[in-house]
Design a protein around this motif. Structure first.
Motif, short mmCIF file in Angstrom:
data_model
loop_
_atom_site.label_atom_id
_atom_site.label_comp_id
_atom_site.label_asym_id
_atom_site.label_seq_id
_atom_site.Cartn_x
_atom_site.Cartn_y
_atom_site.Cartn_z
N GLY A 74 -33.44 -2.35 -86.94
CA GLY A 74 -33.52 -1.47 -87.89
C GLY A 74 -34.58 -1.62 -88.88
O GLY A 74 -35.38 -0.73 -89.30
N LEU A 75 -35.04 -2.94 -89.37
CA LEU A 75 -36.03 -3.10 -90.41
C LEU A 75 -37.38 -2.80 -89.81
O LEU A 75 -38.21 -2.63 -90.13
CB LEU A 75 -35.82 -4.63 -90.63
CG LEU A 75 -34.93 -4.87 -91.91
CD1 LEU A 75 -34.87 -6.44 -92.09
CD2 LEU A 75 -35.04 -4.00 -92.89
N ALA A 76 -37.63 -3.08 -88.49
CA ALA A 76 -38.62 -3.02 -87.78
C ALA A 76 -39.09 -1.72 -86.99
O ALA A 76 -40.23 -1.17 -87.05
CB ALA A 76 -38.90 -4.14 -86.64
N ARG A 77 -38.14 -0.93 -86.72
CA ARG A 77 -38.33 0.13 -85.67
C ARG A 77 -37.92 1.57 -86.40
O ARG A 77 -38.12 2.70 -85.58
CB ARG A 77 -37.59 0.18 -84.34
CG ARG A 77 -38.10 -0.97 -83.82
CD ARG A 77 -39.70 -1.15 -83.12
NE ARG A 77 -39.81 -2.32 -82.26
CZ ARG A 77 -41.24 -2.41 -81.90
NH1 ARG A 77 -41.98 -1.39 -82.05
NH2 ARG A 77 -41.42 -3.70 -81.18
N THR A 78 -37.09 1.62 -87.41
CA THR A 78 -36.72 2.88 -87.85
C THR A 78 -37.37 3.27 -89.17
O THR A 78 -37.99 2.34 -90.06
CB THR A 78 -35.24 2.79 -88.32
OG1 THR A 78 -34.97 1.82 -89.24
CG2 THR A 78 -34.30 2.46 -86.90
N LEU A 130 -24.94 -7.57 -84.97
CA LEU A 130 -25.46 -7.12 -86.31
C LEU A 130 -26.96 -7.88 -86.54
O LEU A 130 -27.68 -7.13 -86.76
CB LEU A 130 -24.64 -8.09 -87.27
CG LEU A 130 -24.97 -7.61 -88.69
CD1 LEU A 130 -24.83 -5.99 -89.15
CD2 LEU A 130 -24.14 -8.55 -89.79
N LEU A 131 -27.13 -8.85 -85.78
CA LEU A 131 -28.64 -9.38 -85.67
C LEU A 131 -29.50 -8.53 -85.01
O LEU A 131 -30.51 -8.23 -85.50
CB LEU A 131 -28.49 -10.63 -85.18
CG LEU A 131 -29.97 -11.45 -84.96
CD1 LEU A 131 -30.74 -11.76 -85.89
CD2 LEU A 131 -29.90 -12.47 -83.70
N ALA A 132 -29.10 -8.08 -83.88
CA ALA A 132 -29.94 -7.14 -83.14
C ALA A 132 -29.97 -6.05 -84.07
O ALA A 132 -31.09 -5.00 -83.85
CB ALA A 132 -29.16 -6.73 -81.62
N LEU A 133 -28.96 -5.51 -84.62
CA LEU A 133 -28.97 -3.91 -85.49
C LEU A 133 -30.18 -4.12 -86.58
O LEU A 133 -31.03 -3.35 -87.00
CB LEU A 133 -27.69 -3.72 -85.88
CG LEU A 133 -27.56 -2.47 -86.73
CD1 LEU A 133 -28.03 -0.91 -85.81
CD2 LEU A 133 -26.16 -2.19 -87.28
N VAL A 134 -29.98 -5.45 -87.23
CA VAL A 134 -30.91 -5.34 -88.53
C VAL A 134 -32.16 -5.89 -88.06
O VAL A 134 -33.18 -5.18 -88.65
CB VAL A 134 -30.37 -6.78 -89.29
CG1 VAL A 134 -31.48 -7.11 -90.46
CG2 VAL A 134 -29.04 -6.31 -89.83
N PRO A 190 -35.43 -11.73 -88.99
CA PRO A 190 -34.07 -11.98 -88.78
C PRO A 190 -33.90 -12.86 -87.64
O PRO A 190 -33.03 -13.73 -87.52
CB PRO A 190 -33.81 -10.46 -87.93
CG PRO A 190 -34.67 -9.55 -89.05
CD PRO A 190 -35.90 -10.45 -89.35
N LEU A 191 -34.97 -12.95 -86.71
CA LEU A 191 -34.83 -13.75 -85.42
C LEU A 191 -34.97 -15.36 -85.92
O LEU A 191 -34.34 -16.20 -85.16
CB LEU A 191 -35.81 -13.58 -84.50
CG LEU A 191 -35.76 -12.24 -83.82
CD1 LEU A 191 -36.68 -11.79 -82.84
CD2 LEU A 191 -34.30 -12.03 -82.93
N TRP A 192 -35.99 -15.62 -86.95
CA TRP A 192 -35.75 -17.08 -87.32
C TRP A 192 -34.50 -17.50 -88.05
O TRP A 192 -33.99 -18.34 -88.20
CB TRP A 192 -36.82 -17.11 -88.33
CG TRP A 192 -38.33 -17.40 -87.36
CD1 TRP A 192 -39.24 -16.32 -87.23
CD2 TRP A 192 -38.75 -18.64 -86.78
NE1 TRP A 192 -40.10 -17.02 -86.56
CE2 TRP A 192 -40.11 -18.22 -86.31
CE3 TRP A 192 -38.19 -19.81 -86.75
CZ2 TRP A 192 -40.60 -19.10 -85.51
CZ3 TRP A 192 -38.88 -20.86 -85.93
CH2 TRP A 192 -40.33 -20.45 -85.28
N LEU A 193 -34.09 -16.24 -88.38
CA LEU A 193 -32.61 -16.69 -89.05
C LEU A 193 -31.59 -17.06 -88.09
O LEU A 193 -30.82 -17.88 -88.45
CB LEU A 193 -32.11 -15.04 -89.89
CG LEU A 193 -31.10 -15.18 -91.05
CD1 LEU A 193 -31.85 -16.02 -92.16
CD2 LEU A 193 -30.75 -13.84 -91.43
N LEU A 194 -31.68 -16.48 -87.07
CA LEU A 194 -30.72 -17.04 -85.96
C LEU A 194 -30.77 -18.40 -85.78
O LEU A 194 -29.91 -19.30 -85.46
CB LEU A 194 -30.91 -16.31 -84.66
CG LEU A 194 -30.00 -16.53 -83.50
CD1 LEU A 194 -28.56 -16.35 -83.68
CD2 LEU A 194 -30.54 -15.93 -82.26
#
Length: 307
Positions: A159-163, A152-156, A239-243
């Protein structure tokens, strides 16, 4: 005396604890990037936990329990969306009301299942890898919810950055008036983002009641929904800082259970309180920093289209 087996077990516990926070906060991040502050995450999570456990226990299927939890979180998110987005009610008041409603519903749904227990979601076992010292169990001995959180992290992130959909979500969060002028249905987009957040909160609740602690207790979320809100602020909506934040909070939550066993003199009550103290600080910062660096400019601002 610390040994590799003990450290490995602690690391595995941290990963499991962090996954609940990661799933819930990813959903809230998407909602906030669309400009909606949803304080109902705690209520959606506990309803997901209750409905997921009730369905899983009654049907004997963890998959059905998980799907029911996701649907329950989504349904409650629609209550919040109706109030905060379509009726333009105050988002903070609507979120708090949704949490109170969720806590009451969860208590009602879960009451017949108090004192029961079901088999936890199975954990992955990879021969030769799960038994590796230190990181083997943490990386290769988790249940499906943990790996779903990373997917889900990878998808978000992607999705937010590339779509195009991600670009529209971010545009609505930055300036709903400009997005509306370009023809984007602002309220519909925000509703879908909130529904995604509710589904993630329900999934996080399912992780709690079907895998992490496979029994029902009325306070099993223990404020994790509020911590998820804090994590979104701490991550600066990235998202990555969220991890990193989720694993940090997970580590703090788990270490208070093990610190006495390690022989350290730090009071476990202090470590136990740290995530909640940080949550209070973060919720204050939401108002102070919502127009600061990284925060969506329209966060918390209702959109009322011209008649």
């Amino acid at each position: 005396m610390l040994d590799a087996a003990m450290v490995g077990a602690v690391l595995a516990s941290v990963v499991a604890a962090a996954s609940t926070l990661l799933i819930a906060s990813l959903g809230e991040l998407v909602a906030e990037r669309a400009g909606t502050l949803n304080l109902g995450v705690e209520g959606m999570m506990i309803v997901g936990a209750a409905v997921g456990y009730a369905t899983g226990y009654s049907s004997g299927s963890l998959l059905l329990g998980t799907l029911a939890a996701v649907l329950a979180g989504t349904a409650l998110s629609l209550v919040f969306a109706t109030l905060a987005i379509w009726l333009a009610a105050n988002q903070v008041a609507s979120g708090l009301a949704t949490t109170i409603l969720g806590l009451g519903l969860a208590g009602l749904i879960g009451a017949p299942f108090v004192g029961t227990r079901l088999d936890a979601a199975p954990e992955l076992q990879v021969p030769g890898l799960t038994d590796l010292p230190l990181l083997g169990e943490a990386l290769f001995g988790q249940n499906a919810f943990v790996y779903a959180s990373l997917a889900l992290l990878a998808l978000v992130s992607w999705g937010l950055a590339r779509t195009r959909a991600g670009l529209v979500i971010r545009a609505v969060g930055e300036s709903h008036a400009a997005a509306h002028a370009l023809g984007h249905p602002v309220r519909r987009i925000r509703t879908l983002a909130v529904m995604f957040g509710g589904a993630c909160a329900g999934l996080a609740g399912a992780h709690l009641s079907l895998a992490y602690t496979p029994f029902w207790a009325s306070d099993m979320t223990s404020g994790r929904g509020w911590i998820a809100l804090a994590l979104v602020v701490f991550s600066a909506w990235k998202p990555l800082w969220l991890l990193a934040g989720a694993y940090l909070f997970g580590a703090v939550s788990i270490l208070q259970l093990h610190v006495q066993g390690f022989g350290f003199g730090i009071p476990p009550q202090l470590l136990s309180a740290l995530p909640y103290l940080a949550t209070v600080v973060a919720l204050v910062l939401i108002s102070a920093l919502k127009r600061g660096q990284g925060a969506p400019a329209s966060l918390g601002v209702p959109f009322v289209p011209d008649r």
